[in-house]
Design an enzyme around this catalytic site. Structure first.
Site, PDB file in Angstrom:
ATOM      1  N   ILE A   1      -8.845 -13.138  -0.255  1.00 43.92           N
ATOM      2  CA  ILE A   1      -8.549 -12.454   0.988  1.00 43.92           C
ATOM      3  C   ILE A   1      -7.451 -13.202   1.736  1.00 43.92           C
ATOM      4  O   ILE A   1      -7.330 -14.420   1.616  1.00 43.92           O
ATOM      5  CB  ILE A   1      -9.834 -12.310   1.850  1.00 43.92           C
ATOM      6  CG1 ILE A   1      -9.579 -11.464   3.102  1.00 43.92           C
ATOM      7  CG2 ILE A   1     -10.458 -13.648   2.171  1.00 43.92           C
ATOM      8  CD1 ILE A   1     -10.847 -11.030   3.844  1.00 43.92           C
ATOM      9  N   CYS A   2      -6.640 -12.457   2.464  1.00 40.36           N
ATOM     10  CA  CYS A   2      -5.605 -13.002   3.340  1.00 40.36           C
ATOM     11  C   CYS A   2      -4.553 -13.779   2.523  1.00 40.36           C
ATOM     12  O   CYS A   2      -3.821 -13.201   1.752  1.00 40.36           O
ATOM     13  CB  CYS A   2      -6.258 -13.869   4.415  1.00 40.36           C
ATOM     14  SG  CYS A   2      -5.203 -14.327   5.787  1.00 40.36           S
TER      15      CYS A   2
END
Length: 168
Positions: free
Chosen positions: A102-103
């Site tokens: 994620i991210c």
């Protein structure tokens, strides 16, 4: 139940670690924090949470885990130059092990040269890096492509966790 590795260094986005970690444990799975040094205290960038590394990356093999989670923030930047980290994710990818990032998490996949021909999402400012690494970028809350689960930001955590728990 499944055994999940969380690849972590200091500077991680607090909720991108805490939410998936807590949800994995609550669902009855085992979670291990893998850092560069065993027992090292790893601090979230907002200072809301900290964790101790259960194991050092050089002590583990990807085959010991049913999934890998790579939280965002600056943690991936702190891990991506470590050859043991790159070998670990390459081994997991070859085995088809789910890798959820994620991210900024996909920075590790970029450095491991694993994005050629894949479709993922990430923190939107990484779009050029993702495309230059050979992937198709999608600006969506969660993208699942084979064994990869990717999301953009803390706002996408519910979809990210949902897809992670599906594969476990």
């Amino acid at each position: 139940m499944s055994k999940v590795a969380f690849l972590l260094a200091s500077g991680f986005e607090d909720s991108e670690m805490k939410v998936p970690y807590d949800e994995v444990i609550q669902a009855g799975h085992q979670a291990e924090i893998i850092g560069l040094k065993k027992n090292e205290t790893l601090l979230g960038k907002k200072g809301n949470v900290s964790y101790a590394a259960d194991k050092a990356i050089r002590e583990v093999k990807a085959s010991e885990y049913d999934a890998i989670v790579i939280p965002g923030g600056s943690s991936p930047e702190n891990l991506r130059l470590d050859q043991d980290v790159l070998a670990f994710v390459k081994e997991a990818d070859r085995a088809g092990t789910p890798i959820a990032s994620i991210c900024h998490g996909p920075q590790i996949l970029i450095s491991a040269d694993l994005l050629q021909g894949r479709t993922i999402t990430s923190y939107p400012p990484l779009k050029d890096d993702v495309v230059n690494a050979g992937a198709e970028f999608r600006d969506e809350e969660v993208v699942v492509d084979g064994n990869y689960i990717t999301s953009r930001t803390p706002q996408d955590e519910p979809a990210f966790v949902r897809e992670l728990l599906k594969v476990l």
